[in-house]
Design an enzyme around this catalytic site. Structure first.
Site, PDB file in Angstrom:
ATOM      1  N   LYS A 171      18.334 -37.114 -36.047  1.00  0.00           N
ATOM      2  CA  LYS A 171      18.796 -36.931 -34.901  1.00  0.00           C
ATOM      3  C   LYS A 171      19.992 -36.299 -33.866  1.00  0.00           C
ATOM      4  O   LYS A 171      20.568 -35.232 -33.750  1.00  0.00           O
ATOM      5  CB  LYS A 171      20.400 -38.654 -34.988  1.00  0.00           C
ATOM      6  CG  LYS A 171      20.395 -39.234 -33.679  1.00  0.00           C
ATOM      7  CD  LYS A 171      22.389 -39.717 -34.443  1.00  0.00           C
ATOM      8  CE  LYS A 171      23.054 -38.554 -34.189  1.00  0.00           C
ATOM      9  NZ  LYS A 171      23.273 -38.428 -32.360  1.00  0.00           N
ATOM     10  N   GLU A 244      27.922 -27.883 -39.665  1.00  0.00           N
ATOM     11  CA  GLU A 244      28.334 -26.007 -39.134  1.00  0.00           C
ATOM     12  C   GLU A 244      29.337 -26.824 -37.616  1.00  0.00           C
ATOM     13  O   GLU A 244      28.737 -27.425 -36.898  1.00  0.00           O
ATOM     14  CB  GLU A 244      27.241 -25.634 -38.546  1.00  0.00           C
ATOM     15  CG  GLU A 244      26.313 -24.836 -39.316  1.00  0.00           C
ATOM     16  CD  GLU A 244      27.121 -23.780 -39.781  1.00  0.00           C
ATOM     17  OE1 GLU A 244      27.738 -23.453 -39.333  1.00  0.00           O
ATOM     18  OE2 GLU A 244      26.951 -23.133 -40.962  1.00  0.00           O
ATOM     19  N   CYS A 278      29.081 -22.526 -30.014  1.00  0.00           N
ATOM     20  CA  CYS A 278      30.008 -22.277 -30.487  1.00  0.00           C
ATOM     21  C   CYS A 278      30.367 -20.919 -31.230  1.00  0.00           C
ATOM     22  O   CYS A 278      31.693 -20.286 -31.304  1.00  0.00           O
ATOM     23  CB  CYS A 278      29.311 -23.222 -32.304  1.00  0.00           C
ATOM     24  SG  CYS A 278      28.650 -22.774 -32.263  1.00  0.00           S
ATOM     25  N   GLU A 376      39.059 -24.426 -27.764  1.00  0.00           N
ATOM     26  CA  GLU A 376      38.186 -24.127 -27.367  1.00  0.00           C
ATOM     27  C   GLU A 376      37.890 -24.993 -26.780  1.00  0.00           C
ATOM     28  O   GLU A 376      37.046 -26.074 -26.729  1.00  0.00           O
ATOM     29  CB  GLU A 376      37.051 -24.903 -28.898  1.00  0.00           C
ATOM     30  CG  GLU A 376      35.390 -24.335 -28.663  1.00  0.00           C
ATOM     31  CD  GLU A 376      34.383 -25.452 -29.452  1.00  0.00           C
ATOM     32  OE1 GLU A 376      34.497 -26.347 -30.218  1.00  0.00           O
ATOM     33  OE2 GLU A 376      33.539 -24.322 -30.187  1.00  0.00           O
TER      34      GLU A 376
HETATM   35  P1  NAD Z   1      30.286 -33.489 -31.339  1.00  0.00           P
HETATM   36  O1  NAD Z   1      30.907 -33.386 -32.768  1.00  0.00           O
HETATM   37  O2  NAD Z   1      30.400 -34.187 -30.321  1.00  0.00           O
HETATM   38  O3  NAD Z   1      28.355 -34.217 -31.617  1.00  0.00           O
HETATM   39  C1  NAD Z   1      27.179 -33.644 -32.074  1.00  0.00           C
HETATM   40  C2  NAD Z   1      26.257 -34.754 -32.675  1.00  0.00           C
HETATM   41  O4  NAD Z   1      26.593 -35.426 -33.877  1.00  0.00           O
HETATM   42  C3  NAD Z   1      26.102 -35.331 -31.998  1.00  0.00           C
HETATM   43  O5  NAD Z   1      24.300 -36.080 -32.058  1.00  0.00           O
HETATM   44  C4  NAD Z   1      26.477 -37.119 -31.096  1.00  0.00           C
HETATM   45  O6  NAD Z   1      25.629 -37.429 -30.691  1.00  0.00           O
HETATM   46  C5  NAD Z   1      26.686 -37.149 -33.079  1.00  0.00           C
HETATM   47  N1  NAD Z   1      27.948 -37.786 -33.549  1.00  0.00           N
HETATM   48  C6  NAD Z   1      28.886 -38.345 -32.825  1.00  0.00           C
HETATM   49  N2  NAD Z   1      29.891 -39.147 -33.587  1.00  0.00           N
HETATM   50  C7  NAD Z   1      29.313 -39.140 -35.031  1.00  0.00           C
HETATM   51  C8  NAD Z   1      30.381 -39.348 -35.964  1.00  0.00           C
HETATM   52  N3  NAD Z   1      31.480 -40.221 -35.607  1.00  0.00           N
HETATM   53  N4  NAD Z   1      29.072 -39.588 -36.917  1.00  0.00           N
HETATM   54  C9  NAD Z   1      27.949 -38.736 -36.533  1.00  0.00           C
HETATM   55  N5  NAD Z   1      27.490 -38.182 -35.914  1.00  0.00           N
HETATM   56  C10 NAD Z   1      27.889 -38.573 -34.312  1.00  0.00           C
HETATM   57  O7  NAD Z   1      29.261 -32.022 -30.306  1.00  0.00           O
HETATM   58  P2  NAD Z   1      28.923 -31.421 -29.192  1.00  0.00           P
HETATM   59  O8  NAD Z   1      29.694 -31.735 -28.403  1.00  0.00           O
HETATM   60  O9  NAD Z   1      27.776 -32.140 -29.638  1.00  0.00           O
HETATM   61  O10 NAD Z   1      28.416 -30.256 -29.398  1.00  0.00           O
HETATM   62  C11 NAD Z   1      29.686 -29.252 -29.172  1.00  0.00           C
HETATM   63  C12 NAD Z   1      30.576 -29.185 -30.249  1.00  0.00           C
HETATM   64  O11 NAD Z   1      29.462 -28.384 -31.890  1.00  0.00           O
HETATM   65  C13 NAD Z   1      30.905 -27.437 -30.517  1.00  0.00           C
HETATM   66  O12 NAD Z   1      32.541 -28.120 -30.728  1.00  0.00           O
HETATM   67  C14 NAD Z   1      30.314 -26.557 -30.747  1.00  0.00           C
HETATM   68  O13 NAD Z   1      31.495 -25.513 -31.244  1.00  0.00           O
HETATM   69  C15 NAD Z   1      29.955 -27.304 -32.223  1.00  0.00           C
HETATM   70  N6  NAD Z   1      29.135 -26.519 -32.234  1.00  0.00           N
HETATM   71  C16 NAD Z   1      28.617 -25.682 -33.468  1.00  0.00           C
HETATM   72  C17 NAD Z   1      27.586 -25.250 -33.940  1.00  0.00           C
HETATM   73  C18 NAD Z   1      27.745 -24.377 -34.891  1.00  0.00           C
HETATM   74  O14 NAD Z   1      26.868 -23.646 -35.391  1.00  0.00           O
HETATM   75  N7  NAD Z   1      29.157 -23.777 -35.903  1.00  0.00           N
HETATM   76  C19 NAD Z   1      26.413 -24.839 -32.887  1.00  0.00           C
HETATM   77  C20 NAD Z   1      26.179 -25.808 -32.589  1.00  0.00           C
HETATM   78  C21 NAD Z   1      27.778 -26.255 -31.907  1.00  0.00           C
END
Ligand code: NAD
Length: 475
Positions: A171, A244, A278, A376
């Site tokens: 997804k 991650e 990230c 962040e």
């Molecule tokens: P997010 O946590 O809002 O969403 C990530 C994904 O999770 C999306 O597909 C979203 O639809 C889904 N999601 C949201 N709520 C959920 C739930 N309750 N259960 C299951 N899935 C759910 O993150 P974002 O805003 O899309 O991305 C930014 C964040 O991601 C930043 O904090 C960044 O640091 C982190 N990030 C981490 C890495 C890494 O490798 N550590 C890489 C890229 C981004």
């Protein structure tokens, strides 16, 4: 095929529409790029059911056979990379060249995971018995990815999951699903039906996946806040997890570097992908002796960088990917202004401009406990911080619930290595940053993650150990 229309999900080898749709917005123009299906819970159940049905066949396909199909997938992606990169730029906002780089990375990861062998450990080999431990696939993986690198971070899940013999339901983020949906269409006939499924949907879909009894493992990339929810939800059927999560990476600049040489390197470490990374440097600690010189050189360099629509060739940095994130950043900048932080550049957002554009913003030595240092931001805003003592700067870099990556900048590699050893983080780069490869383990320390992606350790996360012991016939 149309790259800019007819977006459908891949479920059991068929391209599937839905009763309702999500509008996907180009963040540079605020125009609609396309409509993604809004997967309902029956469609998710169907995807999971077919993935479970396909699992025994895929598990029993020899490793060489699975690898050959992953290599075919890499070739297919490469053949369509240019059109997919344009689509990626229009839904994500990043400059076209960086979208092309993301497509190259996706193909590289597919090929590299295809080449990685799962080890077998011989525990005992005696006259009486032979015992070995091997690694078998888990079953059905649910992959959930974010909006900053929508293709690469999805392939980081698909490639190892399939290489190890699992089926997957992937997804992408509701903000950036289109390129992955097209990739589903492009790869449709490569894998047996049900092995690769790609679904798109709104806020309910992720929680349905993490709670789904037919999914055995969740591989999630996103924020730490969501990661905690994923972990709680996955507890019900003890799903395996790889998380991650967020980061608040510190860059530590020692006094022996040349300010003009270091400025562009530090700039890109903080601002690549418009800071929506990230592993962007989100706090830059600079030794007192060179602080003013590095700050001035960074500001000079920042003035030469062009922010704009990623589809235009001169653009270096694109917009913020979505409106909620744009509004969070505006609120953070307003708060920094209200607290009297000094902006060396940026700090003023033109709210009447079309597109979610935030200027490169650099803040001069704000208090260590301010929000801009502790949290962040995930955008093009970074604080520079003074230090004059190595022990102190290491303690400050470590004083964070996050431990994703850090970078150390110095001509003295031994000293930098010594600092690296003392940093509580999954990755440390010395005199570079953000170098990620399929065969380098990437893991978050503390609340930046749980488990590993990439490298053999990352591949093994898609398996469970199975020890098989054979009692040999006695003479
Ligand atoms: P997010 O946590 O809002 O969403 C990530 C994904 O999770 C999306 O597909 C979203 O639809 C889904 N999601 C949201 N709520 C959920 C739930 N309750 N259960 C299951 N899935 C759910 O993150 P974002 O805003 O899309 O991305 C930014 C964040 O991601 C930043 O904090 C960044 O640091 C982190 N990030 C981490 C890495 C890494 O490798 N550590 C890489 C890229 C981004």
């Amino acid at each position: 095929m149309h790259y800019d229309a007819d977006f459908r999900m891949l479920i059991n080898g068929s391209l599937v529409a839905s009763a309702s749709w999500i509008e996907i917005i180009n963040p540079a123009t605020e125009q609609i790029v396309g409509h993604a299906p809004d997967c309902n819970s029956d469609q998710l159940d169907e995807a999971v059911r077919h993935a479970r049905r396909a699992f025994p066949l895929w598990r029993d396909t020899p490793h060489a056979g699975r690898s050959a199909l992953l290599r075919d997938a890499a070739e297919r992606l490469t053949a369509h990379a240019e059109q997919l990169a344009h689509l990626l730029t229009s839904e994500q906002g990043k400059p076209l060249n960086q979208a092309r780089g993301e497509m190259r990375g996706a193909a590289l990861w597919l090929r590299s995971m295809a080449d990685m062998a799962l080890p077998i450990t011989v525990n005992e080999d005696t006259a009486e018995r032979r015992s070995e431990t091997r690694h078998v696939p888990i079953g059905v993986v649910g992959g959930i990815s974010p909006w900053n690198f929508p293709v690469l971070l999805s392939i980081w899940k698909i490639a190892p999951a399939l290489a190890a013999g699992n089926c997957i339901v992937l997804k992408p983020s509701p903000f950036t699903p289109l390129t992955m949906l097209k990739i589903g269409e492009i790869l449709d006939d490569i894998f047996p039906a049900g092995v690769l499924n790609i679904v798109s949907g709104g806020d309910a879909l992720g929680p349905w996946m993490t709670a789904h009894p037919g999914i055995d493992k969740i591989s999630f990339t996103g924020s730490t806040v969501t990661g905690r929810r994923v972990m709680a939800s996955a507890a019900d059927n003890l799903k395996r997890l790889t998380l991650e999560l967020g980061g608040n990476d510190a860059a530590i600049v020692l006094p022996d570097v040349d300010p003009h040489d270091i400025a562009p390197k530090l700039f890109w470490t903080a601002f690549r992908n418009t800071g929506q990374f990230c592993i962007a440097a989100k706090r830059i600690y600079i030794h007192d002796d060179i602080y003013d010189g590095v700050a001035a050189a960074l500001v000079d360099y920042a003035r030469s960088v062009k922010i704009g629509n990623g589809a235009e060739p001169a653009t270096d940095l694109g917009p913020i990917q979505n409106r909620p994130q744009y509004q969070r950043l505006i609120a953070l900048i307003d708060e920094c202004q209200a607290q009297g932080h000094r902006f060396l550049i940026g700090g003023k957002v033109d709210r009447d401009q079309t597109g979610f554009f935030i200027p490169v913003s650099i803040i001069d030595n704000p208090p260590e406990d301010s929000r801009i240092v502790q949290e962040e931001p995930f955008g093009p805003i970074v604080p520079l911080l003074r230090y004059d003592d190595i022990d102190d700067v290491i303690a400050r870099a470590n004083a964070s619930p996050y431990g994703l990556a850090r970078s150390v900048w110095s001509g003295d590699t031994d000293q930098a290595l010594d600092i690296a050893r003392r940093l509580e983080t999954g990755t440390v780069w010395i005199n570079e940053a953000q170098h990620l490869m399929p065969y380098h383990a990437f893991a978050g320390h503390k609340q930046s993650g749980f488990g590993v992606e990439n490298g053999l350790a990352g591949l093994l996360e898609y398996t469970v150990p199975q020890t098989v012991t054979v009692r040999k016939a006695m003479a």
